[in-house]
Design an enzyme around this catalytic site. Structure first.
Site, PDB file in Angstrom:
ATOM      1  N   HIS A   1      27.704  63.252 130.735  1.00 32.50           N
ATOM      2  CA  HIS A   1      28.894  63.271 131.591  1.00 32.50           C
ATOM      3  C   HIS A   1      29.371  61.832 131.821  1.00 32.50           C
ATOM      4  O   HIS A   1      28.592  60.972 132.234  1.00 32.50           O
ATOM      5  CB  HIS A   1      28.563  63.876 132.963  1.00 32.50           C
ATOM      6  CG  HIS A   1      28.277  65.355 132.952  1.00 32.50           C
ATOM      7  ND1 HIS A   1      28.421  66.171 131.849  1.00 32.50           N
ATOM      8  CD2 HIS A   1      27.866  66.173 133.963  1.00 32.50           C
ATOM      9  CE1 HIS A   1      28.104  67.421 132.174  1.00 32.50           C
ATOM     10  NE2 HIS A   1      27.752  67.449 133.446  1.00 32.50           N
TER      11      HIS A   1
ATOM     12  N   CYS B   1      24.537  67.610 138.366  1.00 31.94           N
ATOM     13  CA  CYS B   1      24.421  66.613 137.291  1.00 31.94           C
ATOM     14  C   CYS B   1      25.428  65.466 137.410  1.00 31.94           C
ATOM     15  O   CYS B   1      25.102  64.308 137.122  1.00 31.94           O
ATOM     16  CB  CYS B   1      24.559  67.306 135.934  1.00 31.94           C
ATOM     17  SG  CYS B   1      25.799  68.604 135.891  1.00 31.94           S
TER      18      CYS B   1
HETATM   19  P1  NAP Z   1      21.581  78.908 131.557  1.00 25.57           P
HETATM   20  O1  NAP Z   1      21.502  78.225 130.246  1.00 25.57           O
HETATM   21  O2  NAP Z   1      22.569  79.990 131.744  1.00 25.57           O
HETATM   22  O3  NAP Z   1      20.085  79.468 131.925  1.00 25.57           O
HETATM   23  C1  NAP Z   1      19.873  80.281 133.041  1.00 25.57           C
HETATM   24  C2  NAP Z   1      18.416  80.692 133.148  1.00 25.57           C
HETATM   25  O4  NAP Z   1      18.289  81.610 134.271  1.00 25.57           O
HETATM   26  C3  NAP Z   1      17.871  81.444 131.918  1.00 25.57           C
HETATM   27  O5  NAP Z   1      16.520  81.108 131.692  1.00 25.57           O
HETATM   28  C4  NAP Z   1      17.975  82.911 132.338  1.00 25.57           C
HETATM   29  O6  NAP Z   1      17.027  83.749 131.694  1.00 25.57           O
HETATM   30  C5  NAP Z   1      17.629  82.811 133.814  1.00 25.57           C
HETATM   31  N1  NAP Z   1      18.128  83.986 134.541  1.00 25.57           N
HETATM   32  C6  NAP Z   1      19.385  84.500 134.530  1.00 25.57           C
HETATM   33  N2  NAP Z   1      19.436  85.638 135.278  1.00 25.57           N
HETATM   34  C7  NAP Z   1      18.186  85.831 135.757  1.00 25.57           C
HETATM   35  C8  NAP Z   1      17.579  86.846 136.564  1.00 25.57           C
HETATM   36  N3  NAP Z   1      18.304  87.881 137.051  1.00 25.57           N
HETATM   37  N4  NAP Z   1      16.277  86.739 136.859  1.00 25.57           N
HETATM   38  C9  NAP Z   1      15.534  85.704 136.382  1.00 25.57           C
HETATM   39  N5  NAP Z   1      16.037  84.730 135.588  1.00 25.57           N
HETATM   40  C10 NAP Z   1      17.352  84.788 135.292  1.00 25.57           C
HETATM   41  O7  NAP Z   1      21.906  77.847 132.729  1.00 25.57           O
HETATM   42  P2  NAP Z   1      21.576  76.259 132.786  1.00 25.57           P
HETATM   43  O8  NAP Z   1      22.738  75.476 132.316  1.00 25.57           O
HETATM   44  O9  NAP Z   1      20.248  76.013 132.198  1.00 25.57           O
HETATM   45  O10 NAP Z   1      21.553  76.000 134.366  1.00 25.57           O
HETATM   46  C11 NAP Z   1      20.447  76.444 135.150  1.00 25.57           C
HETATM   47  C12 NAP Z   1      20.637  75.967 136.585  1.00 25.57           C
HETATM   48  O11 NAP Z   1      20.636  74.523 136.622  1.00 25.57           O
HETATM   49  C13 NAP Z   1      21.974  76.413 137.185  1.00 25.57           C
HETATM   50  O12 NAP Z   1      21.764  76.719 138.540  1.00 25.57           O
HETATM   51  C14 NAP Z   1      22.860  75.199 136.990  1.00 25.57           C
HETATM   52  O13 NAP Z   1      23.908  75.147 137.915  1.00 25.57           O
HETATM   53  C15 NAP Z   1      21.873  74.054 137.172  1.00 25.57           C
HETATM   54  N6  NAP Z   1      22.202  72.796 136.499  1.00 25.57           N
HETATM   55  C16 NAP Z   1      22.588  72.777 135.179  1.00 25.57           C
HETATM   56  C17 NAP Z   1      22.856  71.563 134.552  1.00 25.57           C
HETATM   57  C18 NAP Z   1      23.267  71.479 133.103  1.00 25.57           C
HETATM   58  O14 NAP Z   1      23.609  70.342 132.664  1.00 25.57           O
HETATM   59  N7  NAP Z   1      23.247  72.552 132.327  1.00 25.57           N
HETATM   60  C19 NAP Z   1      22.723  70.375 135.264  1.00 25.57           C
HETATM   61  C20 NAP Z   1      22.303  70.427 136.593  1.00 25.57           C
HETATM   62  C21 NAP Z   1      22.058  71.620 137.186  1.00 25.57           C
HETATM   63  P3  NAP Z   1      17.442  84.694 130.406  1.00 25.57           P
HETATM   64  O15 NAP Z   1      17.467  83.757 129.227  1.00 25.57           O
HETATM   65  O16 NAP Z   1      16.298  85.642 130.347  1.00 25.57           O
HETATM   66  O17 NAP Z   1      18.739  85.293 130.706  1.00 25.57           O
END
Ligand code: NAP
Length: 349
Positions: free
Chosen positions: A241, A148
């Protein structure tokens, strides 16, 4: 037009929820599957997702049953907002089974035959897809969007590098709490505080722009030869950000030239009028108190990078401040624009 059926992996997380919101009335894509971990599968989406976006859960999605992340449903494309601890293997599995995976996660970004893509910056990197399909022996493939913080930075570096050749930059980020997902940083750590460390972030910000600004030659990306030093901080802001950037150029520009180059920047998404493309990918403000997350993160539906405070520096050629909406242009919106480019370039036919 018959809509393209898509699924969302990691649909219940911070990025997954943005996918659900942004795809609600998408003219080309229709969400038919929402997937997450075993903790969520079998529940309805409204039960499984701890919805943190100010609009309502789209009614078509609220009662969909959450599935586990198995490539066994009738979609051509999946968006991935999966936690990086599982994204690598799950995304590979989908691509090997013939799905097009448009991912936010870090796992595959730096692989040689995986495009790390910002449609305004390096649409020509889609040339890597053929090589990847060959390696996988599948019609499926993975395309990724950058971290991001990198998205906002690389969008600003691109027109400046093309016009004035950047030699080096130093960037200090002030990153929103939603960047850490949900529940993310605990309230006692976040409130009244700045945390000067985000695991793995500085490495990503220092390397991903080099691939994005690189050139494809003989099926390989030759990284751009500039140096980046990043200092990343978590601040108590909900979304958006900010980045303070110092730049050193080969051809030192006047401030007026920088304003002109940034304001006039357009890319393939604007030319093709892709549904999520902002008319101006970079919005320059001359108000010396801007950009600010609260006031500016939603400009052009969160898809434009806002640049301000373009000024002289005593230690570099120029400094500026930029703002990027981390879960929209920095994540779900970025991936949706990538998928729109794939469609416009004929990869979904
Ligand atoms: P998050 O809120 O922690 O969400 C993670 C997701 O992954 C949830 O849907 C979770 O499902 C799922 N998950 C976790 N363990 C799993 C498993 N064993 N099998 C299948 N699904 C699983 O994280 P996020 O912030 O959305 O980020 C998601 C990705 O995007 C990350 O790789 C992060 O680095 C990237 N990212 C994030 C941002 C940001 O601004 N947040 C920006 C760019 C990139 P449950 O709800 O069922 O646990």
């Amino acid at each position: 037009m018959v809509k393209i059926k898509v699924g969302i992996l990691g649909s219940t997380g911070a990025v997954g929820q943005r996918f659900v919101q942004l795809l609600e009335n998408h003219p080309w894509f229709e969400v038919i599957a929402v997937c997450a971990s075993e903790r969520s599968s079998g529940k309805t989406y409204k039960e499984a997702a701890n919805w943190k976006i100010s609009s309502k859960i789209p009614s078509k999605i609220a009662n969909l049953k959450v599935r586990s992340c198995e490539p066994n449903f009738g979609a051509q494309l999946v968006f991935s907002g999966l936690d990086s601890s599982v994204a690598g293997e799950i995304e590979d599995n989908f691509a090997n089974q013939g799905y097009i995976v448009v991912s936010n996660s870090k796992n595959h970004r730096m692989e040689k035959d995986v495009p790390l893509l910002i449609p305004e910056v390096n649409p020509d990197h889609l040339a890597l897809i053929k090589l990847q399909q060959k390696r996988r022996q599948s019609k499926g493939f993975i395309v990724t969007n950058p971290n991001c913080t990198t998205v906002g930075l690389a969008m600003v570096l691109k027109p400046l590098h093309d016009a004035f050749t950047i030699k080096s930059i130093a960037v200090t980020s002030m990153q929103a709490l939603s960047g850490a997902g949900y529940p993310g940083v605990s309230s006692l750590d976040a409130l009244d505080n700045v945390i000067p460390f985000i695991g793995g972030e500085e490495e990503k910000v220092e390397t991903e722009p080099l691939k994005l600004l690189g050139t494809v030659k003989n099926g390989q990306v030759i990284f751009a030869p500039l140096k980046i030093s990043a200092s990343c901080n978590r601040v108590s802001v909900r979304d958006g950000h900010m980045e303070s950037v110092e730049l050193i150029f080969s051809k030192k520009p006047e401030i007026s030239q920088v304003i002109k180059v940034l304001s006039q920047f357009k890319g393939v998404p604007q030319k093709f009028e892709l549904p999520s493309a902002p008319p101006a990918p970079i919005v320059v403000t001359e108000d010396e108190t801007r950009p600010q997350p609260v006031l500016d993160r939603d400009i052009e539906n969160g898809m434009s990078v806002v640049v301000g405070r373009i000024r002289k520096s005593n230690v570099s050629d120029l400094k500026l401040t930029l703002l990027v909406h981390n879960t929209i242009r920095g994540a779900a919106g970025a991936a949706i624009l990538n998928a729109e480019l794939l469609q416009a370039k004929g990869f979904l036919n």
